[in-house]
Scaffold this active site. Structure first.
Site, PDB file in Angstrom:
ATOM      1  CB  SER A 175      16.066  26.503 -21.263  1.00  0.00           C
ATOM      2  OG  SER A 175      16.152  25.830 -19.980  1.00  0.00           O
ATOM      3  N   GLY A 176      14.112  23.909 -21.859  1.00  0.00           N
ATOM      4  CA  GLY A 176      14.072  22.678 -22.612  1.00  0.00           C
ATOM      5  C   GLY A 176      13.977  21.310 -21.560  1.00  0.00           C
ATOM      6  N   GLY A 209      11.804  22.458 -18.273  1.00  0.00           N
ATOM      7  CA  GLY A 209      11.861  23.882 -17.933  1.00  0.00           C
ATOM      8  C   GLY A 209      11.761  24.692 -19.344  1.00  0.00           C
ATOM      9  CG  ASP A 264      14.650  32.364 -13.912  1.00  0.00           C
ATOM     10  OD1 ASP A 264      13.787  32.619 -13.236  1.00  0.00           O
ATOM     11  OD2 ASP A 264      14.196  31.305 -14.963  1.00  0.00           O
ATOM     12  N   GLY A 305      13.345  16.444 -15.760  1.00  0.00           N
ATOM     13  CA  GLY A 305      12.892  17.907 -15.408  1.00  0.00           C
ATOM     14  C   GLY A 305      12.336  18.468 -16.852  1.00  0.00           C
ATOM     15  CB  VAL A 342      16.763  18.050 -17.569  1.00  0.00           C
ATOM     16  CG1 VAL A 342      17.896  17.451 -16.929  1.00  0.00           C
ATOM     17  CG2 VAL A 342      16.627  19.503 -17.646  1.00  0.00           C
TER      18      VAL A 342
END
Ligand SMILES: *[C@@H]1O[C@H](CO)[C@@H](O)[C@H](O)[C@H]1NC(C)=O
Ligand SMILES: *[C@@H]1O[C@H](CO)[C@@H](O)[C@H](O)[C@H]1NC(C)=O
Ligand SMILES: *[C@@H]1O[C@H](CO)[C@@H](O)[C@H](O)[C@H]1NC(C)=O
Ligand SMILES: *[C@@H]1O[C@H](CO)[C@@H](O)[C@H](O)[C@H]1NC(C)=O
Ligand SMILES: *[C@@H]1O[C@H](CO)[C@@H](O)[C@H](O)[C@H]1NC(C)=O
Ligand SMILES: *[C@@H]1O[C@H](CO)[C@@H](O)[C@H](O)[C@H]1NC(C)=O
Ligand SMILES: *[C@@H]1O[C@H](CO)[C@@H](O)[C@H](O)[C@H]1NC(C)=O
Ligand SMILES: *[C@@H]1O[C@H](CO)[C@@H](O)[C@H](O)[C@H]1NC(C)=O
Ligand SMILES: *[C@@H]1O[C@H](CO)[C@@H](O)[C@H](O)[C@H]1NC(C)=O
Ligand SMILES: *[C@@H]1O[C@H](CO)[C@@H](O)[C@H](O)[C@H]1NC(C)=O
Ligand SMILES: *[C@@H]1O[C@H](CO)[C@@H](O)[C@H](O)[C@H]1NC(C)=O
Ligand SMILES: *[C@@H]1O[C@H](CO)[C@@H](O)[C@H](O)[C@H]1NC(C)=O
Length: 827
Positions: free
Chosen positions: A534-535, A532, A644, A530, A537
């Site tokens: 934020s970072g 995203g 979110d 993944g 995965v």
């Protein structure tokens, strides 16, 4: 910092102008800017700061004919009260009449009560050659009351002996602790203390009538793990004028409204919470801009002995006595509760056990007894005459139960966050008369307004208001204690790291990983599952063969390890079947990683594009997601408010049960401080799912999540995507994009189209059916099982309500769960 204005004048004059202060009961008050040698202040006189009259010093009324010599903000707050920042004689108030605050000829400052009896003194004196030497007392603009001699040297300053408040620029030292007030209205010394310990660590302690315990930093962490350093023995800390706090033990933080031009104060409140307050110019009220612990129930001693603390939406906490105990002092919780029963020590058969669900008492264990059965634990407790009960806790990591017999019932906390019960030892004969009557949770969530709103004025300078608002939503308060759930340590006894590690694992299985370990687990971060905001995965397999999702946070390096740890462990303690489970973290150098459970079926977004989800699965996903969010909202963890909610953040396990992911994450990324503001645009709520409050710059509450949830459910039901993110490659895809507003409108219209005003029942059902079937994602209809139209209709109605433009029209997440569950039980 020192002003050399009038102090050096050879002739000190007292300038007097008549001035009337609104709150003080005097008709002709004198307001002066400097107190000369040999003169004094009576209760009508005030010393104001120069050059700006921001602060006033004088006799502050704390009760009927009771005064303390104090410094306060000259301008009253919006409620008419003054905010006191310093007191000379908080524990020994003086009479109104005849009391004086004098600067004696010798250079000594003295506070005398009516009968000339000395209550307080600065113990200063000028050099003996002194008939010519001048001394004067001035209140500086920063709130510091300074006694200076003719050489412009400070003989004494109020900043050196703070009471419960530090002002910007005021250096906090190891010599003088901050001690809280007794209560909101009682200014005398309370029970909470902030001080530098002998090992150079800044700590917070509860010093009650009967018990003393250190609770910050978390006592089960050694100082290094808490991010503190014992090396620097200067023992100083300061909040600077921009809102950055730094202590010599390396504890530091920025307030959420970091920047110049805002008046702030750092205060240890009577409830034991450390807070920074910022003054809102327009309304003259104080808003919390940083707080050490969000939930006051985590502050030790808050309700006294033998009591229970529960979260209360209005006041932050609510105290009650444990069943079988009664209050000692009706007006003061710090005295706690006392037993209303007697239990003979030697009569084992007289003891019964009352289960208190979701309750913890922190500390004061007889010891730690792993792998005990319930019977064994009971027997163990009976062996100790002073055993008041035991905590019986499932140890996730080891798969057995641990027993914690308690010798004192202290720091009791009931919270839905605690999975395990406490068993109280009570007389068996009367057991049924003791009811575990714990306060019902308020379903209409109203989180403390001071924590979630910030005057927009602040935001306008550099960035739009919603950025600030978002800040408040995500970063509302600072570090939060890893609460008791993680540990049952004897408060001060155990410092050993190995033991700590073990304790952290007890209860949650939560632990710290090394970077090397995670690198190995993810095979050098090779399998990405993944990406995203934020970072990225990665999939990994932990040494114990559990499959994990490892998230590498970008831009997380602004956080010190300590702050990261406290925040991560707070997220780690959130424990709900519909929230993704955090197994651990890694904070090494610049690396900040989170280790989550791996969810086999990936995100809801991904699954909506497939044909895997029939109506039943979708319904269950909607219900599960609602439960997860309701849990997050329940304790008013404002910063955890998801902000979110979208299909990408709802993950599905092997049985398609949903778990909400990414909550609290934006806080970890610490994008609030100073320069990082610009990157905020990337982590706000996602377009398409964002509540109108963001756009219209209204206060952000948990209702923003409700809105997003409504849109997500409508998307799930209709297959129409409000963002248009996944209909690109596939022409003829049924995931047609539709603006959220239009989507809601479209569904509404179709649901109302027929039958609404029809009195005939059969037609009504047909009409509903028609409406529901018309909006349903065609792929649902293709499923084998027939769609339960009633259920889907209910779901759609709830979703429409959630997506109301007006936030007051939206239900709370708890109500959503109830509405959906109710429908379930009807079937
Ligand atoms: C502030 O003022 C209100 C009424 O104006 C009063 O009820 C309250 O006790 C005051 N608070 C303090 C801390 O003095
Ligand atoms: C404040 O608390 C102290 C300590 O409990 C008590 O002695 C004092 O009477 C209280 N003062 C007022 C004004 O209630
Ligand atoms: C100790 O802390 C003070 C205050 O933060 C700082 O000024 C000083 O440089 C530190 N000393 C050392 C040796 O790090
Ligand atoms: C608030 O008021 C102070 C003093 O009046 C002023 O210096 C400051 O700039 C104001 N701050 C804001 C954000 O308006
Ligand atoms: C309860 O506590 C208050 C404040 O500390 C004190 O003034 C009062 O006397 C106490 N009452 C009793 C019954 O002990
Ligand atoms: C048990 O309850 C009875 C009546 O409910 C009461 O008279 C008795 O004092 C209680 N005993 C104890 C030990 O509290
Ligand atoms: C407790 O009860 C058990 C049986 O119920 C009995 O054998 C035992 O002697 C009793 N113990 C005491 C201390 O009364
Ligand atoms: C827990 O205790 C039981 C019985 O004493 C024992 O069989 C089991 O192996 C223990 N479990 C662990 C993990 O030590
Ligand atoms: C539980 O508390 C509520 C209100 O706090 C009260 O109305 C109710 O009677 C209590 N129930 C019992 C069994 O004590
Ligand atoms: C990981 O990368 C390092 C070099 O960066 C390499 O030495 C090592 O063999 C790699 N390990 C695996 C499992 O690929
Ligand atoms: C997609 O469909 C539209 C209208 O249905 C059509 O105009 C367009 O050419 C199609 N695009 C592709 C890449 O097939
Ligand atoms: C149906 O009822 C709504 C109010 O419930 C009303 O506004 C609308 O005019 C009615 N429509 C018809 C066709 O009667």
């Amino acid at each position: 910092m020192l002003h050399s204005s009038m102090a050096s004048l050879p002739v000190i004059f007292v300038s007097m102008f008549i001035f009337s202060l609104p709150i003080l009961p005097s008709s002709s008050s004198a307001m002066i800017t400097s107190l000369a040698k040999g003169s004094s202040l009576s209760i009508q006189d005030f010393l104001v700061s120069t050059p700006n009259p921001t602060f006033t010093a004088g006799f502050f009324s704390i009760g009927e004919n009771a005064y303390c010599f104090s410094i306060w903000f000259t301008q009253p707050n919006d409620d008419g009260n003054h905010t006191v920042v310093w007191m000379a004689n908080r524990d020994q108030p003086v009479n109104g009449k005849g009391s004086r605050f004098s600067l004696q000829k010798s250079g000594n400052l003295v506070l005398t009560d009516a009968g000339k009896f000395q209550v307080w003194t600065s113990n200063t004196k000028t050099e003996s050659d002194s008939s010519s030497s001048s001394v004067d007392l001035q209140l500086q603009e920063d709130g510091n009351l300074v006694l200076r001699d003719s050489k412009n040297q400070n003989l004494w300053q109020s900043f050196d002996s703070p009471t419960d408040t530090l002002l910007p620029g005021q250096i906090f030292t190891g010599n003088s602790p901050l001690i809280s007030k007794r209560s909101l209205t009682n200014y005398s010394s309370g029970f909470y203390k902030l001080y530098f310990d002998t090992d150079n660590i800044l700590r917070q302690m509860y010093q009650g009538p009967e018990i003393t315990s250190i609770f910050w930093p978390d006592p089960w962490l050694n100082s290094k793990d808490a991010g503190r350093s014992t090396d620097n023995n200067s023992k100083t800390a300061v909040l600077d004028f921009l809102g950055h706090f730094h202590s010599s033990d390396e504890f530091k933080f920025n307030v959420v409204d970091y920047g110049p031009g805002i008046q702030r104060r750092f205060t240890i409140d009577f409830d034991g919470s450390l807070r920074v307050y910022s003054l809102v110019n327009t309304s003259r009220s104080w808003k919390v801009s940083w707080q050490a612990k969000l939930l006051p129930c985590n502050n030790h001693g808050i309700c006294g002995l033998n009591s229970l603390c529960t979260y209360d939406h209005e006041t932050g906490r609510k105290c009650s006595c444990a069943p079988g105990y009664r209050r000692v002092n009706q007006s003061d919780w710090s005295y706690g509760c006392e037993p209303e029963f007697q239990l003979p020590c030697d009569d084992f058969n007289a003891s019964g056990w009352l289960e208190l669900k979701q309750t913890e008492y922190y500390g004061y264990d007889v010891g730690f007894f792993p792998n005990y059965t319930f019977e064994q634990c009971k027997e163990l407790c009976l062996k100790y005459c002073d055993c008041k009960g035991f905590q019986f806790k499932y140890d996730v990591g080891n798969g057995y139960y641990d027993c914690f017999p308690k010798t004192l019932l202290f720091n009791g906390y009931t919270s839905i966050g605690f999975p395990d019960p406490m068993y109280l030892r009570l007389p068996k004969s009367n057991l049924s008369s003791f009811s575990p009557n714990l306060s019902q949770r308020v379903s209409d969530l109203k989180c403390s307004a001071q924590i979630i709103t910030l005057d927009r004025q602040y935001g306008k300078k550099h960035h739009p208001g919603w950025v600030k608002t978002f800040l408040w939503c995500t970063l509302a308060v600072g570090a939060i204690e890893i609460i008791c759930l993680l540990s049952y340590l004897y408060t001060t006894r155990i410092r050993s790291r190995a033991r700590v590690q073990g304790y952290l694992q007890v209860g949650t299985g939560f632990r710290k990983f090394s970077y090397a370990e995670l690198k190995k687990a993810t095979k050098n971060f090779s399998e990405i599952i993944g990406r995203g905001g934020s970072g990225d995965v990665y999939k990994g397999v932990l040494p114990d063969n559990r499959v994990a999702a490892v998230k590498c946070l970008d831009q997380a390096n602004y956080h010190t390890e300590a702050v990261f740890l406290t925040e991560v462990s707070t997220i780690g303690r959130l424990n709900h079947m519909n929230l993704i489970e955090l197994w651990g973290y890694c904070a090494e150098g610049k690396h900040r990683l989170l280790v989550y459970e791996h969810m086999e079926h990936g995100s809801l977004a991904k699954n909506l594009q497939s044909d895997k989800l029939d109506w039943k699965k979708r319904y269950d996903i909607a219900l599960g997601t609602a439960k997860g969010l309701a849990y997050l909202h329940e304790e008013c963890l404002e910063w955890v408010l998801h902000c979110d909610v979208k299909p990408e953040n709802i993950l599905l396990d092997s049985n398609y049960h949903p778990k909400v992911a990414d909550f609290g994450l934006s806080k970890l990324l610490n994008r609030g401080g100073g320069d990082q503001i610009s990157s905020f645009s990337r982590i706000r709520g996602t377009r398409g799912y964002m509540a109108p409050e963001w756009v219209f710059n209204l206060p952000i509450t948990s209702k923003v999540d409700v809105y997003s949830y409504g849109i997500v459910v409508l998307e799930m039901v209709t297959g129409k995507n409000p963002v248009g993110s996944y209909d690109k490659e596939e022409n003829g895809s049924r995931n047609v994009m539709m603006e959220p507003k239009r989507l809601v409108q479209w569904v509404k219209e179709n649901m109302h189209e027929e039958g609404d005003n029809n009195t005939n029942n059969d037609d009504e059902v047909d009409g509903k059916m028609y409406g529901v079937l018309k909006v349903l994602d065609p792929r649902i209809k293709e499923g084998d099982e027939e769609v339960d139209v009633e259920k889907m209709e209910n779901l759609i109605r709830v979703a429409i309500q959630c997506a109301e433009e007006d936030r007051d029209g939206r239900p709370t997440m708890r109500q959503v769960v109830d509405l959906l569950m109710h429908q379930n039980s009807d079937q």
